[in-house]
Design an enzyme around this catalytic site. Structure first.
Site, PDB file in Angstrom:
ATOM      1  N   LYS A 122     -32.151  -1.293  12.919  1.00 15.32           N
ATOM      2  CA  LYS A 122     -32.638  -0.750  11.648  1.00 15.32           C
ATOM      3  C   LYS A 122     -34.161  -0.701  11.633  1.00 15.32           C
ATOM      4  O   LYS A 122     -34.833  -1.657  12.040  1.00 15.32           O
ATOM      5  CB  LYS A 122     -32.104  -1.611  10.505  1.00 15.32           C
ATOM      6  CG  LYS A 122     -32.436  -1.113   9.106  1.00 15.32           C
ATOM      7  CD  LYS A 122     -31.747  -1.980   8.064  1.00 15.32           C
ATOM      8  CE  LYS A 122     -32.039  -1.525   6.646  1.00 15.32           C
ATOM      9  NZ  LYS A 122     -31.281  -2.320   5.643  1.00 15.32           N
ATOM     10  N   SER A 171     -28.638   0.075   2.457  1.00 14.87           N
ATOM     11  CA  SER A 171     -29.767   0.786   3.041  1.00 14.87           C
ATOM     12  C   SER A 171     -29.645   0.927   4.562  1.00 14.87           C
ATOM     13  O   SER A 171     -30.418   1.651   5.185  1.00 14.87           O
ATOM     14  CB  SER A 171     -31.076   0.046   2.701  1.00 14.87           C
ATOM     15  OG  SER A 171     -31.041  -1.284   3.215  1.00 14.87           O
ATOM     16  N   SER A 230     -26.280  -4.067   1.614  1.00 13.80           N
ATOM     17  CA  SER A 230     -26.675  -3.060   2.598  1.00 13.80           C
ATOM     18  C   SER A 230     -26.038  -3.186   3.968  1.00 13.80           C
ATOM     19  O   SER A 230     -26.364  -2.407   4.866  1.00 13.80           O
ATOM     20  CB  SER A 230     -28.201  -3.058   2.746  1.00 13.80           C
ATOM     21  OG  SER A 230     -28.802  -2.684   1.534  1.00 13.80           O
TER      22      SER A 230
END
Length: 433
Positions: free
Chosen positions: A84, A153, A177
């Site tokens: 990420k 996210s 997330s």
């Protein structure tokens, strides 16, 4: 009918093949880069990287030279991992899904990346995140239905695993997330106990909640990754059938009716398989739990971005600006009171768990299937209380909506009981099929 790009691959299978030399690492890199070049323009899970192929070929040569004999190869030898884009990786810029100038967000490589590389992995690339792991969505599409969100996210990480671009990806969860995008994309997401994977080297959102997690195709892959990334991993956790708890009350009512019916169907199926299910009143004032979490979250988001926002506030997206502005209005004493509230809630939930004899709690992973459109990452509310408490949780794929969108079953363990959660969840995975 939307085209599907779903091809998840087993982490344990991929790792075993690479250690044995099938395929060789150069061939593996060539296949990987060809797949990314063909599929990723359609789902946009990865941050674009012009030199990806050359960088990965260099890593392949380094690994092959260091580990010429299969017997001496580390557990993730050659495994491609998505990371990420709020997690620092040496040699790759960190943008955090934002428009801030290059280099502003730079920092030392994250501990979690150090552990991946020590286990023999190669970083396939940075995966798309909502801006600063908040709520402003990135461009990633859901591989099952590209017209729908993959969640957030950690959108790119979940989508990359669902599409089979990588068998393992790293995400973070502040509220929902990891669990929510795993459910939306039909993969396994594991968010360990708060602090179990060191967060050093990760751009903060709300440090009281921020937790690193993993996405894999199945539970065995999540267990392998957890054993390599979590501090002080213990082997030999019990695989005895767990006693399951369902938290009765207003919390479950946050799920959409169809998702709640599907959840109750899975609970009944587990009971028919011989597992004990106990319904226990929990979170009697769920609205207050939500309010207290948001006080901490918004205050800490504003504090985490105080310097960057002061210099580059005009480059932030409206959704992030709104959250930071709210956080700027939260008093420090309100945050302190919320953290005291959390400690009391931890004690109450631990007491209720022990009194009911519950090993694992069950809940829907999300309020329903992935919403249509890319303007929202969906609702994190089903993860909210467990993230507030810092408990380990995972999402198991659990059927589909009438429209064919994946659903997830959320399984929650005791603080520090990550090993037991993963071991006993295997019993549930067997029933869920």
């Amino acid at each position: 009918m939307e085209e599907s790009f779903v091809r998840p691959r087993s982490l344990t299978g991929a790792a075993a093949g690479l250690r044995s030399g099938a395929p060789g690492l150069t061939e593996h890199v060539d296949r990987l880069c060809a797949l990314v070049e063909r599929v990723d323009p359609l789902i946009q899970a990865f941050v674009p990287e012009p030199g990806r192929h050359g960088r990965l070929r260099a890593r392949a040569r380094e690994l092959a030279a260091r580990y010429p004999e299969p017997a001496g190869r580390p557990p993730l030898y050659g495994v491609a991992v998505g990371v990420k884009d709020i997690v620092h990786v040496d040699g790759l810029p960190t943008h955090g899904g934002s428009a801030l100038p290059p280099g502003v967000l730079a920092g030392p490589q994250a501990v979690v990346v150090d552990r991946l590389l020590a286990a023999g992995a190669m970083v396939a690339g940075k995966t798309v995140t909502a801006e600063f792991a908040a709520s402003a969505p990135g461009p990633t599409r859901n591989p099952h239905h590209p017209g729908h969100t993959p969640g957030g996210s950690s959108s790119g990480s979940a989508a990359a695993v669902a599409a089979g671009l990588v068998p393992l990806a790293i995400g973070t969860q502040t509220v929902g997330s990891v669990i929510r995008p795993a459910a939306y994309c039909g993969v396994v997401g594991f968010r360990p106990t708060y602090g179990r994977i060191p967060i050093a080297g990760v751009i903060p959102n709300a440090p009281s909640f921020d937790t690193l997690g993993v996405f894999t195709a199945d539970l065995a892959g999540a267990a392998l990754a957890a054993s390599l990334l979590c501090d002080d991993w213990r082997t030999g956790a019990t695989t005895d059938p767990p006693v399951l708890g369902v938290p009765d009350g207003s919390y479950l009512e946050r799920a959409e009716p169809a998702a709640l019916r599907a959840f109750e169907g899975w609970v009944e199926r587990l009971e028919r398989a011989g597992l004990t299910v106990r319904r226990v009143p929990l979170f009697p004032d769920f609205a207050e739990v939500t309010r207290q979490l948001q006080n901490v979250n918004r205050f800490e988001l504003a504090r985490s971005h105080a310097d960057w926002f002061a210099r580059f506030g005009g480059l932030y997206r409206p959704e992030t600006v709104a959250s930071i502005r709210v956080g700027q209005g939260v008093a420090a004493e309100d945050r302190a009171a919320a953290l005291q509230f959390r400690q009391r809630l931890r004690e109450q939930v631990a007491a209720a768990t022990a009194e009911a004899g519950v090993d694992l709690w069950l809940a829907p992973s999300a309020t329903g299937g992935a919403p249509e459109g890319l303007h929202s990452t969906g609702d994190a509310v089903m993860s909210l209380p467990w993230s507030f408490l810092g408990l380990p949780a995972l999402s198991l794929p659990a059927g589909r909506t009438a429209a064919g969108l994946p659903l997830g079953l959320q399984v929650i363990g005791a603080a520090g009981g990550d090993e037991r959660l993963l071991a006993q969840a295997a019993v549930l995975e067997g029933v869920l099929g």
